[in-house]
Design a protein around this motif. Structure first.
Motif, PDB file in Angstrom:
ATOM      1  N   ALA A  33       3.557  -3.312   7.266  1.00  0.00           N
ATOM      2  CA  ALA A  33       3.883  -2.232   6.333  1.00  0.00           C
ATOM      3  C   ALA A  33       3.039  -2.340   5.066  1.00  0.00           C
ATOM      4  O   ALA A  33       2.573  -1.325   4.525  1.00  0.00           O
ATOM      5  N   PHE A  34       2.824  -3.554   4.587  1.00  0.00           N
ATOM      6  CA  PHE A  34       2.003  -3.770   3.400  1.00  0.00           C
ATOM      7  C   PHE A  34       0.582  -3.240   3.610  1.00  0.00           C
ATOM      8  O   PHE A  34       0.048  -2.504   2.774  1.00  0.00           O
ATOM      9  N   PHE A  35      -0.032  -3.593   4.750  1.00  0.00           N
ATOM     10  CA  PHE A  35      -1.391  -3.142   5.019  1.00  0.00           C
ATOM     11  C   PHE A  35      -1.446  -1.639   5.310  1.00  0.00           C
ATOM     12  O   PHE A  35      -2.407  -0.971   4.935  1.00  0.00           O
ATOM     13  N   ALA A  36      -0.415  -1.088   5.948  1.00  0.00           N
ATOM     14  CA  ALA A  36      -0.387   0.346   6.223  1.00  0.00           C
ATOM     15  C   ALA A  36      -0.318   1.141   4.917  1.00  0.00           C
ATOM     16  O   ALA A  36      -1.072   2.104   4.728  1.00  0.00           O
ATOM     17  N   PHE A  37       0.576   0.746   4.019  1.00  0.00           N
ATOM     18  CA  PHE A  37       0.673   1.444   2.739  1.00  0.00           C
ATOM     19  C   PHE A  37      -0.593   1.257   1.913  1.00  0.00           C
ATOM     20  O   PHE A  37      -1.037   2.179   1.223  1.00  0.00           O
ATOM     21  N   GLY A  38      -1.194   0.085   1.963  1.00  0.00           N
ATOM     22  CA  GLY A  38      -2.446  -0.151   1.249  1.00  0.00           C
ATOM     23  C   GLY A  38      -3.563   0.731   1.768  1.00  0.00           C
ATOM     24  O   GLY A  38      -4.336   1.296   0.991  1.00  0.00           O
ATOM     25  N   PHE A  39      -3.655   0.887   3.085  1.00  0.00           N
ATOM     26  CA  PHE A  39      -4.681   1.741   3.669  1.00  0.00           C
ATOM     27  C   PHE A  39      -4.464   3.199   3.287  1.00  0.00           C
ATOM     28  O   PHE A  39      -5.417   3.918   2.945  1.00  0.00           O
ATOM     29  N   ILE A  40      -3.212   3.656   3.326  1.00  0.00           N
ATOM     30  CA  ILE A  40      -2.905   5.044   2.959  1.00  0.00           C
ATOM     31  C   ILE A  40      -3.253   5.294   1.498  1.00  0.00           C
ATOM     32  O   ILE A  40      -3.866   6.325   1.164  1.00  0.00           O
ATOM     33  N   LEU A  41      -2.895   4.374   0.610  1.00  0.00           N
ATOM     34  CA  LEU A  41      -3.218   4.548  -0.804  1.00  0.00           C
ATOM     35  C   LEU A  41      -4.724   4.539  -1.044  1.00  0.00           C
ATOM     36  O   LEU A  41      -5.240   5.304  -1.871  1.00  0.00           O
ATOM     37  N   TYR A  42      -5.452   3.682  -0.332  1.00  0.00           N
ATOM     38  CA  TYR A  42      -6.913   3.639  -0.473  1.00  0.00           C
ATOM     39  C   TYR A  42      -7.544   4.952   0.000  1.00  0.00           C
ATOM     40  O   TYR A  42      -8.448   5.478  -0.649  1.00  0.00           O
ATOM     41  N   ALA A  43      -7.049   5.492   1.110  1.00  0.00           N
ATOM     42  CA  ALA A  43      -7.596   6.742   1.637  1.00  0.00           C
ATOM     43  C   ALA A  43      -7.321   7.904   0.675  1.00  0.00           C
ATOM     44  O   ALA A  43      -8.203   8.735   0.420  1.00  0.00           O
TER      45      ALA A  43
END
Length: 63
Positions: A33-43
């Protein structure tokens, strides 16, 4: 009345069965979940920066 041996007084806190069964799965879900939210925020951040560059450039052609 039986006293609970946990230091905070919450029942089942020091139960070894619940610690060994759910701990690894919870860590895995939290990490994903941490990496998924980080990827979404980066995109989203990259998209906003690109849109701002296009807006400030004043061109009809995207950069």
């Amino acid at each position: 009345m039986e006293q609970d041996s946990s230091p905070t007084g919450f029942p089942g806190e020091n139960n070894e069965e619940t610690d060994s069964n759910g701990n690894d799965e919870e860590k895995t879900i939290t990490t994903l979940a941490f990496f998924a939210f980080g990827f979404i925020l980066y995109a989203i951040d990259s998209l906003i920066i690109a849109a701002a560059q296009d807006t400030l450039a004043g061109n009809d052609i995207p950069t």
